[in-house]
Design an enzyme around this catalytic site. Structure first.
Site, PDB file in Angstrom:
ATOM      1  N   ASP A  65       0.670  -1.389  -0.346  1.00  0.00           N
ATOM      2  CA  ASP A  65       0.045   0.035   0.275  1.00  0.00           C
ATOM      3  C   ASP A  65       0.918   1.089  -0.016  1.00  0.00           C
ATOM      4  O   ASP A  65       1.373   1.845   1.084  1.00  0.00           O
ATOM      5  CB  ASP A  65      -1.082  -0.051   1.240  1.00  0.00           C
ATOM      6  CG  ASP A  65      -1.876  -0.892   0.990  1.00  0.00           C
ATOM      7  OD1 ASP A  65      -2.102  -1.930   0.811  1.00  0.00           O
ATOM      8  OD2 ASP A  65      -2.978  -0.741   1.796  1.00  0.00           O
TER       9      ASP A  65
ATOM     10  N   LYS B  80      -6.657   3.310  -3.207  1.00  0.00           N
ATOM     11  CA  LYS B  80      -7.521   2.888  -1.885  1.00  0.00           C
ATOM     12  C   LYS B  80      -7.324   4.790  -1.671  1.00  0.00           C
ATOM     13  O   LYS B  80      -6.760   5.612  -1.902  1.00  0.00           O
ATOM     14  CB  LYS B  80      -6.568   2.585  -1.400  1.00  0.00           C
ATOM     15  CG  LYS B  80      -6.449   2.289   0.315  1.00  0.00           C
ATOM     16  CD  LYS B  80      -5.366   1.501   1.148  1.00  0.00           C
ATOM     17  CE  LYS B  80      -5.698   1.872   2.282  1.00  0.00           C
ATOM     18  NZ  LYS B  80      -4.046   1.442   3.015  1.00  0.00           N
TER      19      LYS B  80
ATOM     20  N   LYS C  65     -10.476  -0.207  -2.752  1.00  0.00           N
ATOM     21  CA  LYS C  65      -9.872  -0.151  -1.239  1.00  0.00           C
ATOM     22  C   LYS C  65     -10.514   1.731  -0.445  1.00  0.00           C
ATOM     23  O   LYS C  65      -9.777   2.454  -0.412  1.00  0.00           O
ATOM     24  CB  LYS C  65      -8.785  -0.251  -0.922  1.00  0.00           C
ATOM     25  CG  LYS C  65      -8.429  -0.682   0.328  1.00  0.00           C
ATOM     26  CD  LYS C  65      -7.010  -0.994   0.732  1.00  0.00           C
ATOM     27  CE  LYS C  65      -7.585  -1.083   2.084  1.00  0.00           C
ATOM     28  NZ  LYS C  65      -5.881  -1.607   2.518  1.00  0.00           N
TER      29      LYS C  65
END
Lengths: 265, 312
Positions: free
Chosen positions: B149, B212, B248
């Site tokens: 991430d 995300k 996400k």
């Protein structure tokens, strides 16, 4: 000139606010349409009570007593209204006096119910009362006001927060009491009042895992099923009388915690 | 420089002057639509389905300075078996931790389907030299992280240096190798929905497998309108190129109801194809317990108490 009077909508009292039932339902009682709470309203009320518990139980006992006294003050100012919703002025006066009586107990509980215990060793040993947590109360059907006050006051004076199912045939006194509580410095969520069908609401409250004690004073007759539901998370189940006034009523919603402390340190 | 995947036509990045061509967002309309979708009533069987799906989609996350190997080990055990009293509850998708804790997490989830995700690239600010970021990415991948991430450099993005942001994502993707790359936009710092859309397209064009919303370090995080803007960008890329990019939302999703609202948004925007852990994840920590409580409530008929669930 004639005018249209403003009619009152009888609503629930959850977290210091006056919502309608999330279900939108009402039922008729005492000639009025009163909100008919659903299981989701029970859920919301328990959540509000849990949220308020930390602050209320963390207040000093003296301060809690002051708040109860303030409830009595506000009730006194509404004597006439209350008299319309119960058996009359006499019941109102007894109810107010009862709140004041319990208010005085707030900072005397620990001395009377707690103790310093002799033990066979160099230790202090203290027993101190602590509130049980969130208490579900099934208010007695009658007397409408005195019965309600007699069950709620002892539960909150010890530091519990409560979810009350008001008397099903006589809910208006409870709604009026909610108006008092909302202006009496009682933190939102300490007392939550639901009106509706006892048969529908009682099992949800009894089965709720976040309720720590259940007062079944208002349940008619058979409470075995409620007790069975309450047993799942070992709720304290209390059955009181609609006109009780005693420190033992408070003790019913307190846990006794015993602590040891070495002497000389 | 590494070769970027095919760009959606009309979105030829990183050519800065062309960015405005990606269109703009109608703020009122997007908030209204997100609000309307959130009000949709979900019936019991659908709710149970959505909640179990949400468990399988969760990236169980701990990103605190106070994280210890012990805490991560406990979290990883919980990820594998979220409710010890109910083996019917599936494992979550992944655990998401800081780089130093990747080896602990990997060790603990071994033998299960739970993946290990690590934040990297100077999380949460992204304000470090590129080489340092790349080293960090290589390090976590070497130590067994399945997913990375990354955060974009918001400073560069807001200064209009889109090419720098784009190049960084491309380089990080390259450093990831086989590991999946999720690109954190930190929408709370981007300021406008237009910027969220631009950053989303930029991240997808540069090769992100997932986009995300947030780091979880800001109060304003995965709101429904922001999620809708990003999902629409994902849909546009899919319609132009056929490429499926995952989404996400992370930060601020604390209860089951919010999670279900997000799933409704997905269903109505990009469709059922995205209702899988391969293309959709929740970045969350406290969400999982609330879902477990809801599931147990559906099973037992009793409203639940946090007293009977783990403190993470």
């Amino acid at each position: 000139m004639s005018r249209l009077p403003v009619r009152k909508t009888y609503k629930l009292f959850i977290g210091g606010e006056f919502p309608r039932s999330e279900s939108g339902r009402t039922y008729e009682a005492e000639g009025q349409n009163v909100a008919r709470a659903s299981r989701k309203d029970v859920r919301d009320a328990v959540r509000a009570a849990r949220g308020a518990f930390g602050k209320w139980s963390g207040m000093t006992a003296y301060n809690r007593g002051q708040v109860l006294y303030r409830i009595a003050e506000m009730m006194e100012a509404r004597r006439a209204e209350f008299a319309n919703f119960c058996s009359g002025p006499k019941e109102v006066e007894r109810s107010i006096d009862r709140v004041v009586w319990y208010a005085g107990w707030a900072d005397k509980l620990a001395q009377v119910l707690g103790s310093s215990n002799p033990v066979a060793g160099p230790y202090f040993n203290f027993t101190v009362p602590e509130p049980t947590g969130v208490v579900g109360i099934l208010a007695p059907p009658e007397p409408a006001l005195l019965g309600l006050v007699s069950r709620v006051a002892p539960a909150i004076v010890g530091g519990n927060s409560v979810v009350v199912v008001a008397s099903e045939p006589h809910p208006l006194a409870a709604v009026e009491l909610a108006e008092v509580l909302a202006t009496a410095d009682v933190p939102g969520g300490v007392v939550n009042i639901l009106t509706g069908r006892l048969e529908e609401l009682a099992p949800v409250l009894a089965g709720h895992m976040d309720v720590n004690a259940l007062d079944v004073s208002g349940a008619d007759g058979e409470v075995a099923e409620l007790e069975r539901l309450a047993a799942e998370n070992v709720k304290r189940v209390v059955r009181g009388d609609a006109d009780d006034q005693s420190p033992w009523e408070i003790a019913g919603f307190l846990e006794l915690k015993t602590v040891w402390h070495p002497i000389g340190v | 420089m590494a070769q970027a995947p095919a760009l959606p036509t009309g979105f030829e990045l990183p050519l800065e002057p062309r960015l405005p061509r990606i269109g703009s967002i109608d703020q009122v309309a997007i908030e209204e639509r997100a609000g309307t979708l959130a009000k949709r009533s979900i019936k019991r069987e659908s709710k149970v389905f959505a909640l179990e799906l949400a468990v399988r989609m969760t990236d169980l996350t701990t990103l605190e300075g106070a994280d210890t190997p012990g805490k991560v080990a406990a979290l990883a055990s919980k990820a594998v078996r979220p409710d010890p009293s109910d083996p019917g509850i599936p494992s979550v998708a992944a655990v998401c931790v800081y780089p130093n804790l990747v080896p602990t997490a990997v060790e603990r989830v071994r033998g299960s389907d739970v993946k290990v995700a690590s934040v990297a690239t100077a999380f949460p600010s992204g304000q470090s030299p590129l080489e340092a970021k790349l080293d960090e990415v290589r390090w976590v991948v070497e130590h067994g992280a399945d997913e990375v991430d990354m955060v974009i450099d918001r400073g560069a993005f807001l200064a209009g240096r889109y090419a720098k942001v784009y190049d960084e994502i491309v380089r990080v993707k390259e450093a990831c190798g086989d590991a999946h790359l999720k690109v954190i936009l930190e929408t709370g710092e981007l300021g406008t929905y237009d910027n969220v859309r631009r950053a989303s397209l930029l991240a997808m064009a540069a090769g992100g497998d997932f986009i995300k919303t947030s780091t979880g370090k800001l109060p304003s995080a995965a709101t429904l309108p922001v999620a809708l803007v990003m999902l629409e960008a994902i849909r546009d890329v899919y319609e132009e190129t056929g490429r499926r990019v995952g989404f996400k939302p992370a930060g601020g999703i604390r209860n089951a109801k919010q999670a279900v609202q997000h799933l409704v948004l997905v269903h109505e925007t990009v469709g059922v194809d995205w209702l899988t852990p391969d293309l959709y994840r929740f970045g969350a920590s406290s969400l999982l317990n609330d879902i477990l409580m809801q599931l147990r409530k559906e099973k037992t008929g009793r409203y639940q108490s946090p007293d009977y669930f783990t403190i993470d």
